[in-house]
Design a protein around this motif. Structure first.
Motif, PDB file in Angstrom:
ATOM      1  N   THR A  37      12.762 -54.084 -13.609  1.00 30.90           N
ATOM      2  CA  THR A  37      11.588 -53.397 -13.076  1.00 30.90           C
ATOM      3  C   THR A  37      10.410 -53.481 -14.032  1.00 30.90           C
ATOM      4  N   ARG A  38      10.659 -53.322 -15.335  1.00 33.43           N
ATOM      5  CA  ARG A  38       9.565 -53.449 -16.309  1.00 33.43           C
ATOM      6  C   ARG A  38       8.951 -54.844 -16.265  1.00 33.43           C
ATOM      7  N   ALA A  39       9.794 -55.868 -16.208  1.00 30.70           N
ATOM      8  CA  ALA A  39       9.295 -57.246 -16.155  1.00 30.70           C
ATOM      9  C   ALA A  39       8.539 -57.499 -14.852  1.00 30.70           C
ATOM     10  N   ALA A  40       9.090 -57.033 -13.741  1.00 31.38           N
ATOM     11  CA  ALA A  40       8.430 -57.230 -12.443  1.00 31.38           C
ATOM     12  C   ALA A  40       7.124 -56.439 -12.366  1.00 31.38           C
ATOM     13  N   SER A  41       7.101 -55.245 -12.920  1.00 35.48           N
ATOM     14  CA  SER A  41       5.879 -54.430 -12.922  1.00 35.48           C
ATOM     15  C   SER A  41       4.773 -55.120 -13.707  1.00 35.48           C
ATOM     16  N   ALA A  42       5.117 -55.708 -14.845  1.00 42.77           N
ATOM     17  CA  ALA A  42       4.132 -56.441 -15.647  1.00 42.77           C
ATOM     18  C   ALA A  42       3.624 -57.657 -14.877  1.00 42.77           C
ATOM     19  N   ALA A  43       4.531 -58.374 -14.214  1.00 45.12           N
ATOM     20  CA  ALA A  43       4.128 -59.538 -13.420  1.00 45.12           C
ATOM     21  C   ALA A  43       3.253 -59.114 -12.246  1.00 45.12           C
ATOM     22  N   TRP A  44       3.573 -57.980 -11.629  1.00 49.48           N
ATOM     23  CA  TRP A  44       2.790 -57.485 -10.503  1.00 49.48           C
ATOM     24  C   TRP A  44       1.386 -57.082 -10.961  1.00 49.48           C
ATOM     25  N   SER A  45       1.296 -56.425 -12.098  1.00 56.08           N
ATOM     26  CA  SER A  45      -0.010 -56.055 -12.659  1.00 56.08           C
ATOM     27  C   SER A  45      -0.844 -57.302 -12.942  1.00 56.08           C
ATOM     28  N   ALA A  46      -0.211 -58.320 -13.509  1.00 53.49           N
ATOM     29  CA  ALA A  46      -0.918 -59.580 -13.770  1.00 53.49           C
ATOM     30  C   ALA A  46      -1.364 -60.232 -12.469  1.00 53.49           C
TER      31      ALA A  46
END
Length: 83
Positions: free
Chosen positions: A67-76
């Protein structure tokens, strides 16, 4: 761990904000995971279903890492696209 692709969820799919693909290790990739907005705005990760059955489950620690990795990718993604 690496997010291979992230894309907005189509309209009308409830609280799912995005679908994404993740490479957990060099030997393991998972596709079509969902990034879902939970209560209070918290993002959660869910594995895809096949015929109503979960395809995979994760320990809490692994789910949080994904989730942390996906959240960062989503923000980007949001920073680079008008959504």
């Amino acid at each position: 761990m690496k997010i291979l692709d992230i894309r907005p969820a189509p309209p009308g799919v409830g609280r799912t904000v995005a679908h994404f693909d993740v490479q957990l290790t060099d030997e393991c990739r998972l596709y079509a995971l969902r990034l879902v907005q939970g209560d209070g705005g918290r993002l959660l990760t869910y594995a895809p279903n096949s015929h109503g059955t979960r395809v995979a489950t994760f320990t809490r620690q692994l789910a949080d890492e994904i989730t942390r990795a996906a959240s960062a990718a989503w923000s980007a993604y949001l920073g680079n696209h008008q959504y």
